[in-house]
Design a protein around this motif. Structure first.
Motif, mmCIF file in Angstrom:
data_model
loop_
_atom_site.group_PDB
_atom_site.id
_atom_site.type_symbol
_atom_site.label_atom_id
_atom_site.label_comp_id
_atom_site.label_asym_id
_atom_site.label_seq_id
_atom_site.Cartn_x
_atom_site.Cartn_y
_atom_site.Cartn_z
ATOM 1 N N PHE A 11 0.863 -1.130 0.317
ATOM 2 C CA PHE A 11 0.016 0.057 0.275
ATOM 3 C C PHE A 11 0.931 1.140 0.048
ATOM 4 O O PHE A 11 0.725 1.500 -0.983
ATOM 5 C CB PHE A 11 -0.819 -0.281 1.231
ATOM 6 C CG PHE A 11 -1.451 1.186 1.325
ATOM 7 C CD1 PHE A 11 -3.079 1.212 0.104
ATOM 8 C CD2 PHE A 11 -1.516 2.453 1.830
ATOM 9 C CE1 PHE A 11 -3.987 2.335 0.504
ATOM 10 C CE2 PHE A 11 -1.558 3.125 2.288
ATOM 11 C CZ PHE A 11 -3.160 3.995 1.375
ATOM 12 N N PHE A 12 2.125 1.343 0.774
ATOM 13 C CA PHE A 12 2.497 2.859 1.465
ATOM 14 C C PHE A 12 3.653 3.337 0.161
ATOM 15 O O PHE A 12 4.034 4.433 -0.504
ATOM 16 C CB PHE A 12 2.720 2.342 2.601
ATOM 17 C CG PHE A 12 1.923 2.877 3.364
ATOM 18 C CD1 PHE A 12 1.524 4.307 4.010
ATOM 19 C CD2 PHE A 12 1.671 1.974 4.666
ATOM 20 C CE1 PHE A 12 0.097 4.572 4.798
ATOM 21 C CE2 PHE A 12 0.594 1.976 5.309
ATOM 22 C CZ PHE A 12 0.118 3.410 5.139
ATOM 23 N N PRO A 13 4.087 2.067 -0.606
ATOM 24 C CA PRO A 13 5.394 2.061 -1.493
ATOM 25 C C PRO A 13 3.967 2.382 -3.282
ATOM 26 O O PRO A 13 4.788 3.539 -3.107
ATOM 27 C CB PRO A 13 6.252 0.532 -2.046
ATOM 28 C CG PRO A 13 5.757 0.054 -0.805
ATOM 29 C CD PRO A 13 4.577 0.477 -0.032
ATOM 30 N N MET A 14 3.684 2.162 -3.077
ATOM 31 C CA MET A 14 2.871 2.323 -4.422
ATOM 32 C C MET A 14 1.455 4.055 -4.013
ATOM 33 O O MET A 14 1.422 4.321 -4.950
ATOM 34 C CB MET A 14 1.274 1.532 -4.060
ATOM 35 C CG MET A 14 0.263 2.110 -5.507
ATOM 36 S SD MET A 14 0.947 1.554 -6.724
ATOM 37 C CE MET A 14 0.063 2.410 -8.718
ATOM 38 N N LEU A 15 1.692 4.244 -2.711
ATOM 39 C CA LEU A 15 1.099 5.582 -2.070
ATOM 40 C C LEU A 15 2.184 7.101 -2.607
ATOM 41 O O LEU A 15 1.599 7.360 -3.215
ATOM 42 C CB LEU A 15 0.442 5.571 -0.835
ATOM 43 C CG LEU A 15 -0.397 7.005 -0.209
ATOM 44 C CD1 LEU A 15 -1.216 7.025 -1.861
ATOM 45 C CD2 LEU A 15 -0.566 6.745 0.946
ATOM 46 N N VAL A 16 3.252 6.215 -1.697
ATOM 47 C CA VAL A 16 4.039 7.585 -2.519
ATOM 48 C C VAL A 16 4.319 7.130 -3.902
ATOM 49 O O VAL A 16 5.003 8.539 -4.537
ATOM 50 C CB VAL A 16 5.723 6.705 -2.056
ATOM 51 C CG1 VAL A 16 6.609 7.923 -1.521
ATOM 52 C CG2 VAL A 16 5.524 6.526 0.133
ATOM 53 N N ASN A 17 4.469 6.571 -4.612
ATOM 54 C CA ASN A 17 4.893 6.314 -6.246
ATOM 55 C C ASN A 17 3.988 7.458 -6.319
ATOM 56 O O ASN A 17 4.166 8.201 -7.442
ATOM 57 C CB ASN A 17 4.917 5.623 -6.949
ATOM 58 C CG ASN A 17 6.621 4.334 -6.406
ATOM 59 O OD1 ASN A 17 7.217 5.162 -7.561
ATOM 60 N ND2 ASN A 17 6.464 3.954 -5.738
ATOM 61 N N ALA A 18 2.260 6.872 -6.133
ATOM 62 C CA ALA A 18 1.418 7.432 -7.135
ATOM 63 C C ALA A 18 1.227 9.185 -6.440
ATOM 64 O O ALA A 18 1.109 10.298 -7.528
ATOM 65 C CB ALA A 18 0.103 6.875 -6.572
ATOM 66 N N VAL A 19 1.738 9.178 -5.308
ATOM 67 C CA VAL A 19 1.404 10.868 -5.097
ATOM 68 C C VAL A 19 3.082 11.663 -6.101
ATOM 69 O O VAL A 19 1.742 12.778 -6.286
ATOM 70 C CB VAL A 19 1.745 10.814 -3.718
ATOM 71 C CG1 VAL A 19 1.954 12.356 -3.076
ATOM 72 C CG2 VAL A 19 -0.424 10.573 -3.086
ATOM 73 N N GLN A 20 3.715 10.847 -5.580
ATOM 74 C CA GLN A 20 4.373 11.727 -6.568
ATOM 75 C C GLN A 20 4.575 12.073 -8.341
ATOM 76 O O GLN A 20 4.909 12.822 -8.583
ATOM 77 C CB GLN A 20 6.393 11.136 -6.347
ATOM 78 C CG GLN A 20 7.407 11.978 -7.178
ATOM 79 C CD GLN A 20 7.018 12.990 -7.125
ATOM 80 O OE1 GLN A 20 7.232 13.439 -4.893
ATOM 81 N NE2 GLN A 20 7.857 14.189 -7.322
ATOM 82 N N GLY A 21 3.890 10.755 -8.926
ATOM 83 C CA GLY A 21 3.472 11.280 -10.171
ATOM 84 C C GLY A 21 2.087 12.304 -10.488
ATOM 85 O O GLY A 21 2.741 12.607 -11.061
ATOM 86 N N LEU A 22 1.587 12.071 -9.015
ATOM 87 C CA LEU A 22 0.570 13.279 -9.418
ATOM 88 C C LEU A 22 1.122 14.672 -9.630
ATOM 89 O O LEU A 22 0.335 15.657 -10.157
ATOM 90 C CB LEU A 22 -0.528 12.831 -8.622
ATOM 91 C CG LEU A 22 -1.160 11.423 -9.296
ATOM 92 C CD1 LEU A 22 -2.097 11.688 -7.840
ATOM 93 C CD2 LEU A 22 -2.175 11.934 -9.953
ATOM 94 N N GLN A 23 1.976 14.993 -8.722
ATOM 95 C CA GLN A 23 2.459 16.418 -8.957
ATOM 96 C C GLN A 23 3.597 15.979 -9.954
ATOM 97 O O GLN A 23 4.414 17.458 -10.230
ATOM 98 C CB GLN A 23 3.295 16.728 -7.783
ATOM 99 C CG GLN A 23 2.966 16.476 -6.514
ATOM 100 C CD GLN A 23 3.146 16.276 -5.010
ATOM 101 O OE1 GLN A 23 4.747 15.554 -5.214
ATOM 102 N NE2 GLN A 23 2.608 16.070 -3.831
ATOM 103 N N ASP A 24 4.274 15.824 -10.481
ATOM 104 C CA ASP A 24 5.060 15.709 -12.040
ATOM 105 C C ASP A 24 4.203 16.255 -13.180
ATOM 106 O O ASP A 24 4.651 15.972 -14.631
ATOM 107 C CB ASP A 24 4.664 14.106 -12.255
ATOM 108 C CG ASP A 24 6.609 14.563 -13.498
ATOM 109 O OD1 ASP A 24 7.826 14.954 -12.564
ATOM 110 O OD2 ASP A 24 7.002 13.614 -14.221
ATOM 111 N N THR A 25 4.125 17.617 -13.112
ATOM 112 C CA THR A 25 3.530 18.211 -14.076
ATOM 113 C C THR A 25 4.135 19.795 -13.318
ATOM 114 O O THR A 25 4.076 20.220 -12.413
ATOM 115 C CB THR A 25 2.031 18.468 -14.209
ATOM 116 O OG1 THR A 25 1.483 18.808 -13.272
ATOM 117 C CG2 THR A 25 1.242 17.572 -14.626
ATOM 118 N N THR A 26 4.517 20.818 -14.642
ATOM 119 C CA THR A 26 4.557 22.139 -15.214
ATOM 120 C C THR A 26 3.929 22.666 -14.233
ATOM 121 O O THR A 26 2.349 22.588 -14.519
ATOM 122 C CB THR A 26 5.884 22.277 -15.669
ATOM 123 O OG1 THR A 26 5.123 22.173 -17.576
ATOM 124 C CG2 THR A 26 7.237 21.430 -16.402
#
Length: 279
Positions: free
Chosen positions: A156-171
Protein backbone atom coordinates in the motif's frame (compact mmCIF):
# COMPACT_ATOMS: atom_id res chain seq x y z
CA UNK A 1 38.43 -33.34 -8.84
CA UNK A 2 37.66 -33.76 -12.52
CA UNK A 3 34.16 -32.35 -12.00
CA UNK A 4 35.57 -29.39 -10.07
CA UNK A 5 38.01 -28.70 -12.89
CA UNK A 6 35.18 -29.04 -15.40
CA UNK A 7 33.15 -26.51 -13.43
CA UNK A 8 36.00 -24.00 -13.55
CA UNK A 9 36.41 -24.59 -17.30
CA UNK A 10 32.68 -24.00 -17.81
CA UNK A 11 32.91 -20.75 -15.84
CA UNK A 12 35.89 -19.55 -17.91
CA UNK A 13 34.16 -20.49 -21.17
CA UNK A 14 31.00 -18.68 -20.14
CA UNK A 15 33.02 -15.59 -19.18
CA UNK A 16 34.81 -15.50 -22.55
CA UNK A 17 31.55 -16.04 -24.44
CA UNK A 18 29.79 -13.24 -22.58
CA UNK A 19 32.69 -10.85 -23.21
CA UNK A 20 32.48 -11.66 -26.92
CA UNK A 21 28.68 -11.23 -27.04
CA UNK A 22 28.87 -7.90 -25.19
CA UNK A 23 31.14 -6.51 -27.90
CA UNK A 24 28.60 -7.25 -30.64
CA UNK A 25 26.12 -4.56 -31.80
CA UNK A 26 23.37 -4.24 -29.21
CA UNK A 27 20.19 -5.94 -30.37
CA UNK A 28 17.34 -7.70 -28.61
CA UNK A 29 19.04 -11.06 -29.24
CA UNK A 30 22.38 -10.01 -27.74
CA UNK A 31 20.64 -8.34 -24.79
CA UNK A 32 18.92 -11.66 -23.99
CA UNK A 33 21.96 -13.81 -24.75
CA UNK A 34 24.20 -12.33 -22.03
CA UNK A 35 21.96 -13.19 -19.04
CA UNK A 36 21.03 -16.54 -20.65
CA UNK A 37 24.67 -17.56 -21.01
CA UNK A 38 25.42 -16.35 -17.49
CA UNK A 39 22.50 -18.34 -16.05
CA UNK A 40 23.39 -21.56 -17.89
CA UNK A 41 27.03 -21.19 -16.87
CA UNK A 42 26.08 -20.71 -13.22
CA UNK A 43 23.81 -23.79 -13.22
CA UNK A 44 26.44 -26.01 -14.90
CA UNK A 45 29.13 -24.78 -12.51
CA UNK A 46 26.80 -25.41 -9.55
CA UNK A 47 26.18 -28.99 -10.74
CA UNK A 48 29.87 -29.73 -11.26
CA UNK A 49 31.08 -28.23 -7.97
CA UNK A 50 28.37 -29.81 -5.81
CA UNK A 51 28.97 -33.27 -7.25
CA UNK A 52 32.74 -32.88 -7.48
CA UNK A 53 33.14 -31.70 -3.90
CA UNK A 54 30.61 -34.20 -2.57
CA UNK A 55 28.40 -31.58 -0.94
CA UNK A 56 25.55 -33.32 0.98
CA UNK A 57 22.12 -32.79 -0.56
CA UNK A 58 20.77 -31.59 2.79
CA UNK A 59 23.12 -28.60 2.46
CA UNK A 60 22.90 -27.88 -1.26
CA UNK A 61 21.29 -30.26 -3.76
CA UNK A 62 22.54 -30.21 -7.37
CA UNK A 63 20.32 -28.60 -10.02
CA UNK A 64 19.62 -32.01 -11.58
CA UNK A 65 18.06 -33.23 -8.31
CA UNK A 66 15.98 -30.07 -8.08
CA UNK A 67 14.80 -30.57 -11.67
CA UNK A 68 13.81 -34.18 -10.92
CA UNK A 69 11.89 -33.00 -7.87
CA UNK A 70 10.15 -30.35 -9.94
CA UNK A 71 8.95 -32.97 -12.37
CA UNK A 72 7.79 -35.42 -9.70
CA UNK A 73 6.01 -32.83 -7.51
CA UNK A 74 3.97 -30.93 -10.09
CA UNK A 75 0.58 -31.50 -8.34
CA UNK A 76 1.94 -30.31 -4.98
CA UNK A 77 3.73 -27.33 -6.52
CA UNK A 78 0.62 -26.31 -8.45
CA UNK A 79 -1.52 -26.49 -5.30
CA UNK A 80 1.00 -24.32 -3.45
CA UNK A 81 1.20 -21.89 -6.39
CA UNK A 82 -2.57 -21.40 -6.44
CA UNK A 83 -2.73 -20.91 -2.67
CA UNK A 84 0.18 -18.49 -2.36
CA UNK A 85 0.41 -16.63 -5.66
CA UNK A 86 -3.10 -16.55 -7.07
CA UNK A 87 -5.06 -16.34 -3.81
CA UNK A 88 -2.75 -14.61 -1.33
CA UNK A 89 -0.29 -12.50 -3.33
CA UNK A 90 -2.42 -11.52 -6.34
CA UNK A 91 -5.57 -10.64 -4.39
CA UNK A 92 -3.58 -8.59 -1.85
CA UNK A 93 -1.68 -6.91 -4.68
CA UNK A 94 -4.84 -5.82 -6.47
CA UNK A 95 -6.55 -4.61 -3.29
CA UNK A 96 -3.46 -2.84 -1.93
CA UNK A 97 -2.45 -1.11 -5.16
CA UNK A 98 -6.04 -0.14 -5.98
CA UNK A 99 -6.61 1.31 -2.51
CA UNK A 100 -3.29 3.16 -2.70
CA UNK A 101 -4.21 4.72 -6.04
CA UNK A 102 -7.59 5.94 -4.78
CA UNK A 103 -5.96 7.26 -1.60
CA UNK A 104 -3.32 9.07 -3.67
CA UNK A 105 -6.00 10.97 -5.58
CA UNK A 106 -7.64 12.00 -2.28
CA UNK A 107 -4.26 12.98 -0.80
CA UNK A 108 -3.46 14.99 -3.91
CA UNK A 109 -6.78 16.79 -3.61
CA UNK A 110 -6.30 17.77 0.07
CA UNK A 111 -2.86 19.04 0.99
CA UNK A 112 -3.20 18.45 4.72
CA UNK A 113 -3.50 14.71 4.04
CA UNK A 114 -0.21 14.76 2.17
CA UNK A 115 1.51 16.37 5.12
CA UNK A 116 -0.06 14.03 7.65
CA UNK A 117 -0.38 10.69 5.87
CA UNK A 118 2.89 10.37 3.97
CA UNK A 119 5.13 10.49 7.09
CA UNK A 120 2.92 7.79 8.60
CA UNK A 121 3.28 5.85 5.37
CA UNK A 122 7.08 6.01 5.56
CA UNK A 123 6.88 4.67 9.10
CA UNK A 124 4.54 1.83 8.14
CA UNK A 125 6.67 0.89 5.14
CA UNK A 126 9.64 0.41 7.50
CA UNK A 127 7.79 -2.14 9.66
CA UNK A 128 9.24 -5.66 9.21
CA UNK A 129 6.86 -8.21 7.73
CA UNK A 130 7.79 -10.76 10.41
CA UNK A 131 6.38 -8.33 12.97
CA UNK A 132 2.99 -7.70 11.38
CA UNK A 133 2.39 -11.13 9.81
CA UNK A 134 1.58 -12.99 13.08
CA UNK A 135 -0.85 -10.26 14.11
CA UNK A 136 -2.73 -10.30 10.81
CA UNK A 137 -2.82 -14.10 10.81
CA UNK A 138 -4.51 -13.98 14.22
CA UNK A 139 -6.96 -11.33 12.98
CA UNK A 140 -7.93 -12.87 9.62
CA UNK A 141 -7.39 -16.59 10.20
CA UNK A 142 -4.99 -19.13 8.77
CA UNK A 143 -6.28 -19.25 5.19
CA UNK A 144 -5.27 -17.02 2.27
CA UNK A 145 -7.21 -13.98 3.56
CA UNK A 146 -4.57 -13.25 6.22
CA UNK A 147 -1.80 -13.53 3.62
CA UNK A 148 -3.66 -11.10 1.37
CA UNK A 149 -3.91 -8.71 4.33
CA UNK A 150 -0.14 -8.87 4.84
CA UNK A 151 0.39 -8.16 1.15
CA UNK A 152 -1.99 -5.18 1.31
CA UNK A 153 0.03 -3.66 4.16
CA UNK A 154 3.31 -4.26 2.33
CA UNK A 155 2.31 -2.82 -1.06
CA UNK A 156 0.00 0.00 0.00
CA UNK A 157 2.49 2.65 1.07
CA UNK A 158 5.17 2.13 -1.62
CA UNK A 159 2.42 2.41 -4.21
CA UNK A 160 0.92 5.43 -2.44
CA UNK A 161 4.21 7.34 -2.33
CA UNK A 162 4.89 6.71 -6.03
CA UNK A 163 1.34 7.65 -7.03
CA UNK A 164 1.39 10.91 -5.05
CA UNK A 165 4.78 11.82 -6.48
CA UNK A 166 3.59 11.05 -10.00
CA UNK A 167 0.48 13.21 -9.68
CA UNK A 168 2.74 16.15 -8.85
CA UNK A 169 4.99 15.59 -11.87
CA UNK A 170 3.64 18.39 -14.03
CA UNK A 171 5.05 21.85 -14.64
CA UNK A 172 3.41 25.16 -13.81
CA UNK A 173 3.24 25.99 -17.50
CA UNK A 174 1.32 22.78 -18.24
CA UNK A 175 -1.19 23.44 -15.48
CA UNK A 176 -1.60 27.07 -16.58
CA UNK A 177 -2.26 25.87 -20.11
CA UNK A 178 -5.06 23.60 -18.87
CA UNK A 179 -6.58 26.54 -16.97
CA UNK A 180 -6.58 28.64 -20.13
CA UNK A 181 -8.77 25.92 -21.65
CA UNK A 182 -11.16 26.29 -18.68
CA UNK A 183 -10.32 22.75 -17.58
CA UNK A 184 -11.46 21.83 -14.08
CA UNK A 185 -9.70 19.61 -11.55
CA UNK A 186 -11.01 16.30 -12.88
CA UNK A 187 -10.40 17.18 -16.52
CA UNK A 188 -6.84 18.22 -15.69
CA UNK A 189 -6.37 15.04 -13.66
CA UNK A 190 -7.53 12.73 -16.44
CA UNK A 191 -6.00 14.48 -19.45
CA UNK A 192 -2.74 15.80 -17.98
CA UNK A 193 -1.75 14.59 -14.54
CA UNK A 194 -2.61 10.87 -14.80
CA UNK A 195 -0.72 10.41 -18.10
CA UNK A 196 2.26 12.27 -16.62
CA UNK A 197 2.08 10.06 -13.51
CA UNK A 198 2.16 6.76 -15.43
CA UNK A 199 5.95 6.18 -15.11
CA UNK A 200 5.67 6.65 -11.35
CA UNK A 201 2.60 4.43 -11.13
CA UNK A 202 4.31 1.62 -12.99
CA UNK A 203 7.38 2.03 -10.82
CA UNK A 204 5.17 1.51 -7.79
CA UNK A 205 3.47 -1.48 -9.42
CA UNK A 206 6.82 -3.13 -10.15
CA UNK A 207 8.08 -2.57 -6.59
CA UNK A 208 4.81 -3.92 -5.20
CA UNK A 209 4.98 -7.03 -7.43
CA UNK A 210 8.12 -8.24 -5.67
CA UNK A 211 6.87 -7.28 -2.21
CA UNK A 212 3.57 -9.10 -2.74
CA UNK A 213 5.13 -12.52 -3.30
CA UNK A 214 7.60 -12.07 -0.44
CA UNK A 215 4.83 -11.02 1.93
CA UNK A 216 2.55 -13.92 1.01
CA UNK A 217 5.31 -16.52 1.46
CA UNK A 218 6.62 -15.13 4.74
CA UNK A 219 3.09 -14.81 6.17
CA UNK A 220 2.56 -18.53 5.63
CA UNK A 221 5.41 -19.27 8.04
CA UNK A 222 3.16 -18.06 10.89
CA UNK A 223 0.10 -20.13 10.14
CA UNK A 224 -1.39 -21.72 7.06
CA UNK A 225 -3.54 -24.64 5.97
CA UNK A 226 -1.58 -27.64 4.73
CA UNK A 227 -0.67 -25.97 1.46
CA UNK A 228 1.20 -22.92 0.23
CA UNK A 229 4.79 -22.12 -0.66
CA UNK A 230 5.72 -20.76 2.75
CA UNK A 231 4.13 -23.73 4.51
CA UNK A 232 5.89 -26.20 2.20
CA UNK A 233 9.27 -24.51 2.62
CA UNK A 234 9.08 -24.43 6.42
CA UNK A 235 7.92 -28.06 6.74
CA UNK A 236 10.35 -29.37 4.11
CA UNK A 237 13.29 -27.74 5.89
CA UNK A 238 12.28 -29.60 9.04
CA UNK A 239 12.14 -32.85 7.04
CA UNK A 240 15.53 -32.11 5.39
CA UNK A 241 13.84 -32.29 1.96
CA UNK A 242 15.99 -29.51 0.54
CA UNK A 243 15.28 -30.52 -3.05
CA UNK A 244 11.59 -29.70 -2.50
CA UNK A 245 12.55 -26.42 -0.81
CA UNK A 246 14.60 -25.43 -3.85
CA UNK A 247 11.79 -26.56 -6.17
CA UNK A 248 9.43 -24.17 -4.37
CA UNK A 249 12.04 -21.42 -4.64
CA UNK A 250 12.33 -22.02 -8.39
CA UNK A 251 8.54 -21.82 -8.82
CA UNK A 252 8.42 -18.62 -6.74
CA UNK A 253 11.26 -17.08 -8.75
CA UNK A 254 9.61 -17.95 -12.07
CA UNK A 255 6.24 -16.61 -10.90
CA UNK A 256 7.78 -13.38 -9.60
CA UNK A 257 9.84 -12.85 -12.75
CA UNK A 258 6.83 -13.46 -15.00
CA UNK A 259 4.69 -11.08 -12.95
CA UNK A 260 7.36 -8.35 -12.99
CA UNK A 261 8.01 -8.90 -16.70
CA UNK A 262 4.32 -8.61 -17.53
CA UNK A 263 4.09 -5.28 -15.74
CA UNK A 264 7.25 -4.07 -17.50
CA UNK A 265 5.80 -4.99 -20.90
CA UNK A 266 2.57 -3.18 -20.07
CA UNK A 267 4.59 -0.17 -18.95
CA UNK A 268 6.45 -0.11 -22.25
CA UNK A 269 3.17 -0.16 -24.16
CA UNK A 270 1.53 2.57 -22.04
CA UNK A 271 4.51 4.90 -21.51
CA UNK A 272 6.13 4.53 -24.94
CA UNK A 273 6.44 8.32 -25.07
CA UNK A 274 8.61 8.54 -21.94
CA UNK A 275 12.41 8.99 -22.39
CA UNK A 276 13.10 5.88 -20.28
CA UNK A 277 11.39 3.71 -22.93
CA UNK A 278 13.28 5.11 -25.89
CA UNK A 279 16.17 3.14 -27.33
Amino acid sequence: MMLVLLGLIVWAAGWVLNVWISRLPRTRATALAVPAVFGVTLILMWECLVRGLGVPSVILPPPSAILVRLGSSVPVLWLDFVQTVLKGALSGYIIGCGAAFVTAIIVDRYDFLRRGLLPVGNFMAALPVIGIAPILVMWFGFDWQSKAAVVVVMVFFPMLVNAVQGLQDTTVMQRDLMRTYAAGYWTTLIKLRLPAAMPFLFNGLKIASTLALIGAIVAEFFGSPTRGMGFRISTSVGQLALDLVWAEIVVAALAGSAFYGGIALLERAVTFWHPSQRK
